[in-house]
Design a protein around this motif. Structure first.
Motif, PDB file in Angstrom:
ATOM      1  N   TYR A   1       0.820  -1.221   0.000  1.00 28.87           N
ATOM      2  CA  TYR A   1       0.000   0.000   0.000  1.00 28.87           C
ATOM      3  C   TYR A   1       0.855   1.273   0.000  1.00 28.87           C
ATOM      4  CZ  TYR A   1      -3.590  -3.338   1.476  1.00 28.87           C
ATOM      5  OH  TYR A   1      -4.438  -4.419   1.573  1.00 28.87           O
ATOM      6  N   GLY A   2       2.012   1.219  -0.628  1.00 28.36           N
ATOM      7  CA  GLY A   2       2.887   2.389  -0.657  1.00 28.36           C
ATOM      8  C   GLY A   2       3.616   2.630   0.648  1.00 28.36           C
ATOM      9  N   LEU A   3       3.593   1.652   1.528  1.00 28.67           N
ATOM     10  CA  LEU A   3       4.240   1.760   2.831  1.00 28.67           C
ATOM     11  C   LEU A   3       5.441   0.820   2.894  1.00 28.67           C
ATOM     12  CD1 LEU A   3       0.978   1.553   4.956  1.00 28.67           C
ATOM     13  CD2 LEU A   3       2.289   3.630   4.460  1.00 28.67           C
ATOM     14  N   ARG A   4       6.467   1.255   3.602  1.00 28.62           N
ATOM     15  CA  ARG A   4       7.652   0.418   3.802  1.00 28.62           C
ATOM     16  C   ARG A   4       7.719   0.034   5.269  1.00 28.62           C
ATOM     17  NH1 ARG A   4      13.508   0.731   4.548  1.00 28.62           N
ATOM     18  NH2 ARG A   4      13.361   2.893   5.185  1.00 28.62           N
ATOM     19  N   PHE A   5       7.740  -1.261   5.539  1.00 30.03           N
ATOM     20  CA  PHE A   5       7.811  -1.810   6.886  1.00 30.03           C
ATOM     21  C   PHE A   5       9.251  -2.280   7.103  1.00 30.03           C
ATOM     22  CE2 PHE A   5       3.503  -1.975   5.516  1.00 30.03           C
ATOM     23  CZ  PHE A   5       2.721  -1.832   6.644  1.00 30.03           C
ATOM     24  N   HIS A   6       9.918  -1.731   8.104  1.00 22.80           N
ATOM     25  CA  HIS A   6      11.336  -2.018   8.291  1.00 22.80           C
ATOM     26  C   HIS A   6      11.722  -1.847   9.756  1.00 22.80           C
ATOM     27  CE1 HIS A   6      12.497   2.236   8.814  1.00 22.80           C
ATOM     28  NE2 HIS A   6      11.434   2.444   8.059  1.00 22.80           N
ATOM     29  N   PHE A   7      12.958  -2.217  10.067  1.00 20.07           N
ATOM     30  CA  PHE A   7      13.513  -1.892  11.377  1.00 20.07           C
ATOM     31  C   PHE A   7      14.930  -1.393  11.193  1.00 20.07           C
ATOM     32  CE2 PHE A   7      15.562  -6.001  11.301  1.00 20.07           C
ATOM     33  CZ  PHE A   7      14.587  -6.890  10.874  1.00 20.07           C
ATOM     34  N   TYR A   8      15.454  -0.761  12.228  1.00 22.88           N
ATOM     35  CA  TYR A   8      16.800  -0.208  12.213  1.00 22.88           C
ATOM     36  C   TYR A   8      17.736  -1.147  12.963  1.00 22.88           C
ATOM     37  CZ  TYR A   8      14.532   4.156  10.833  1.00 22.88           C
ATOM     38  OH  TYR A   8      13.793   5.107  10.175  1.00 22.88           O
TER      39      TYR A   8
END
Length: 77
Positions: free
Chosen positions: A8-15
């Motif tokens: 949905y145009g979203l980026r799911f990530h972690f640092y």
């Protein structure tokens, strides 16, 4: 900063510096940012997202929670 999912145009990530916090996922896109806990799915922080966007984000995290937790544990192992 590993990307776990794009939807949905979203980026799911972690640092990589997140290692000492409980499992969570960061979400960016559509002018907003959020942090969502993975153990008990809930929004920890958010800015720039509407309530509708946040509801969609929580639904995506719930749908992919297991995969996100596995990615978290694999990365920080």
């Amino acid at each position: 900063m590993p990307t776990v999912l794009r939807k949905y145009g979203l980026r799911f990530h972690f640092y990589s510096g997140d290692r000492y916090e409980p499992p969570h996922i960061h979400v960016e896109g559509n002018g907003g940012e959020a942090k969502v806990w993975l153990t008990e799915v809930r929004v920890a922080e958010a800015g720039g997202f509407s309530q509708k966007d946040l509801a969609r984000i929580v639904a995506v995290v719930e749908e992919h929670r297991q995969m996100m937790l596995e990615a978290w544990h694999d990365y920080f192992a």
